[in-house]
Enzyme design. Structure first.
Site, PDB file in Angstrom:
ATOM      1  CB  SER A 467     -31.462  32.854  41.093  1.00  0.00           C
ATOM      2  OG  SER A 467     -30.340  33.286  41.823  1.00  0.00           O
ATOM      3  CB  CYS A 637     -25.716  30.081  39.903  1.00  0.00           C
ATOM      4  SG  CYS A 637     -27.101  30.516  40.987  1.00  0.00           S
ATOM      5  CG  ASP A 682     -27.073  34.731  41.456  1.00  0.00           C
ATOM      6  OD1 ASP A 682     -26.999  35.146  42.630  1.00  0.00           O
ATOM      7  OD2 ASP A 682     -28.162  34.528  40.878  1.00  0.00           O
ATOM      8  CD1 TRP A 684     -26.773  29.969  48.910  1.00  0.00           C
ATOM      9  CD2 TRP A 684     -27.193  30.697  46.839  1.00  0.00           C
ATOM     10  NE1 TRP A 684     -27.233  28.901  48.183  1.00  0.00           N
ATOM     11  CE2 TRP A 684     -27.501  29.319  46.907  1.00  0.00           C
ATOM     12  CE3 TRP A 684     -27.382  31.373  45.628  1.00  0.00           C
ATOM     13  CZ2 TRP A 684     -27.981  28.612  45.808  1.00  0.00           C
ATOM     14  CZ3 TRP A 684     -27.860  30.666  44.538  1.00  0.00           C
ATOM     15  CH2 TRP A 684     -28.146  29.296  44.638  1.00  0.00           C
TER      16      TRP A 684
END
Length: 685
Positions: A467, A637, A682, A684
């Site tokens: 990012s 995020c 966003d 992961w």
């Protein structure tokens, strides 16, 4: 110009009269003038009338029509299938390479069941030809598609997705099945796989076998094997062919060793085109196949102590025409650790600088080489082959063929099988113990596979996405990256390191030393509201702060331009205030300026652990005012496995306690926020 020939003849006669004193000379002059007049008349007035249309004056060459007809259009997958006698096509939508790898395995396995398969990238195919598959007897289209971001298609499947959305193509007679790749920790689990299956059926195609859904949060490999092993017998039954798999040579590439070669013609890490990474001669546009060699202008440590590292990196993009927005991702092509490369070459007893080419034995395949060739083994293992990931079961099965010790061979065959004991052993010995190909060869010393076969079996080394932690409006000529350096000790006592972050950590410009890395930018849907006055609530512990640093910079820029900027709230979390409070000075300055409202959870600065979710609960009235009363936007995020789930649960709970909703209403409210892009993630795993 009527009468012009006659005027020329009169001029010739007059000239002859003028020289009448000397008849002999006059007659010669007259002849010459007459000839000259005749040539002139022909050249200017008669030549065009005698000219034959479209007859060239030079010798011409033609190409045999049979040669032209035998070569299918490059993007016509149906023509390729017909000309090469194939009946199975496996399309892949892949962002990290896994779906492409699975597609290759399925195409190869089709051969074992008496079929002939090919792998196809939908981005390079005319997908409007799907209906023509019905012309091929016993055909099958398999779609291996991953879901990216918030339920989006991967980059190479975007056009196919739009074709399915917008097209009214009738697919009666087309036979298909789907395997989706996703992660249950994400909100839109396997959205692309589900959509492709649903839309193909809606357009009239026939589902030969139920779709499979792989979960990367559990065991993607196990999900894939279970699905394909059940799928092939059903396909064979449907086609009326023998379902007994044949034991055949599954080698896809043949090896050529070059004794004599031109060093300038060797690939040295380029993604597609030779010499495309040469600094000073690169040309835009830059993308995944033509990355920019960006200079690292800054690489500094963000942590203030301890044994962990976090990098702030600045990449120069000046003059590249690359544009980015806050929330976008930058992709970096990594290089494998040279010590691991050398160790692998040592274990198999190969020459590192041997120049090789691997060529597809299937001459009709669109993929001629597994990676750019010719190159050295050292280059292949450094830039093209993923030697740090956990090998999948089909790799273990092939390794067993090159293992001489009976017990070691039996172990590999067990883990590559489909028995419950084999799956459990694979999970324990490979996944839990985090063994790469190097670790396997070290622990099974009788296993000596050819290095060229390992280069074929192991997946391609993929770009890593980060990012972007800056605003393109404030920093149009640089891209900022915030990344932890991954390093951990495995249960076997080995130290594993992140491929890309370890590589980047070593590239620190100093005393005139310059380092460059291949990069490109990938656009994202993770965006600030279009109206600056809309309030935003950002939740990003650890390096999850990266996109929010760009968001805050952009909101500050908007405020300086005189725009009305809504409430900007950040929840940040880290372990210790004195060690890993990332960008502390910047954030406190934004807070003191009145732009930012900042909440920080230091999880280990007190006996009881405190996380961002605790702070959200403490400030639930403010959270509800922003999201429920003022229609603000929520952004998350960071870690997908626990943090993002916990945040979602807290937001849902706040909708109940502060918004007066029952649980089902709160869940529906949050879901609506997600669908209308008011709740964006966003994350992961």
């Amino acid at each position: 110009m009527e009468g012009a020939p006659e005027k020329v003849m009169e001029a010739a006669a007059e000239a002859a009269e003028e020289v009448g004193a000397e008849p002999l000379v006059g007659m010669l002059d007259l002849v010459l003038l007459t000839l000259l007049a005749g040539v002139s008349i022909y050249y200017f007035f008669l030549r065009d009338g005698n000219k034959k249309e479209d007859v060239p004056a030079i010798k011409s060459f033609t190409i045999s029509p049979t040669q032209l007809q035998s070569r299918p259009n490059d993007n016509s997958f149906v023509s390729k299938m017909k000309s090469s006698g194939r009946n199975v096509v496996v399309f892949y939508g892949s962002q990290t390479g896994t779906a492409e790898e699975f597609a290759g395995r399925l195409a190869k396995e089709a051969t074992r069941f008496g079929m002939k398969g090919m792998v196809a990238d939908p981005e390079e195919c005319d997908m409007s030809e799907l209906s023509q598959l019905a012309e091929i007897e016993n055909h099958l289209a398999i779609f291996c598609v991953a879901t990216y971001g918030e339920g989006d298609p991967t980059d190479n499947a975007q056009e196919f997705y739009e074709f399915l959305q917008n097209g009214d193509e009738q697919l009666e007679g087309v036979q298909y099945t789907v395997f989706g790749l996703g992660n249950k920790t994400y909100e839109h689990y396997n959205a692309m796989g589900k959509y492709v299956d649903k839309r193909m059926a809606e357009l009239g195609a026939y589902r030969v076998y139920d779709p499979g859904m792989g979960d990367d949060d559990a065991n993607m490999e196990d999900d894939f094997i279970t699905w394909k092993d059940a799928m092939w017998p059903k396909v064979c039954e449907f086609f009326g062919i023998d379902a007994q798999a044949r034991d055949i040579n599954m080698r896809q590439y043949k090896l050529t060793v070059h004794e004599n070669y031109d060093p300038s013609r060797l690939f040295t890490g380029e993604i597609a085109r030779l010499n495309s990474l040469k600094i000073g001669s690169q040309r835009p546009p830059f993308d995944s196949k033509n990355p920019l060699m960006s200079e690292i202008t800054v690489n500094r440590e963000l942590f203030k102590g301890g044994d962990r590292n976090c990098m702030h990196i600045e990449l120069n993009i000046e003059g590249s025409r690359i544009r980015y927005d806050s929330g976008d991702h930058v992709a970096v092509y990594p290089t494998n650790d040279s010590s691991i490369v050398n160790r692998l070459i040592e274990l198999v007893g190969e020459e590192p600088d041997k120049v090789i080419t691997l060529t597809n034995v299937d001459e009709d395949s669109s993929k001629k080489h597994p990676f750019p060739c010719p190159c050295t083994y050292r280059t292949a293992l450094s830039h093209y082959v993923d030697i740090a990931s956990l090998p999948r079961t089909h790799v273990l099965k092939e390794l067993a063929e090159y293992t001489t010790d009976a017990a070691e061979k039996e172990k590999l065959l067990l883990m590559s099988g489909t028995s419950e004991a084999g799956k459990a052993e694979y999970q324990r010995w490979i996944v839990h113990d985090v063994r790469s190909i190097v670790h396997i060869l070290e622990d099974l010393p009788s296993c000596k596979p050819p290095l060229d076969y390992l280069c074929e079996l192991l997946p391609r080394l993929q770009a890593r996405y980060y990012s972007i932690s800056s605003s393109g409006k404030l920093y149009p000529n640089t891209i900022h990256v915030t990344a932890n350096v991954l390093k951990y000790v495995t249960p076997t006592g080995r130290t594993n390191k992140g491929v890309c972050t370890t590589h980047l950590h070593q590239l620190k410009p100093d005393n005139g030393l310059k380092y460059h890395v291949p990069i490109f930018v990938r656009k994202s849907q993770f965006r600030l509201p279009s109206k600056p006055q809309t309030p935003v609530l950002m939740i990003g512990p650890g390096t999850g702060i990266a996109p929010f640093r760009g968001f805050i910079q952009e909101r500050s820029h908007q405020k300086e331009e005189g725009k009305s900027v809504g409430e900007t709230v950040l929840y940040f979390g880290c372990r210790n205030k004195e060690r890993d409070f990332l960008y502390e000075e910047e954030l406190t300055a934004y807070r003191d300026s009145g732009l930012l409202k900042l909440y920080v959870a230091f999880s280990r600065d007190q006996p009881e652990k405190v996380y961002v979710t605790h702070l959200l609960e403490e400030n639930k009235a403010e959270v509800w005012r922003i999201i429920g009363v003022e229609n603000g936007h929520v952004y998350v995020c960071g870690d997908a496995k626990s943090m993002s789930r916990d945040v979602n649960a807290v937001i849902t709970k706040i909708c109940q306690t502060e918004g007066g909703m029952i649980q089902s209403e709160a869940e529906l409210y949050v879901k609506k926020m997600i669908n209308t892009k008011r709740y964006s993630s966003d994350v992961w795993s």
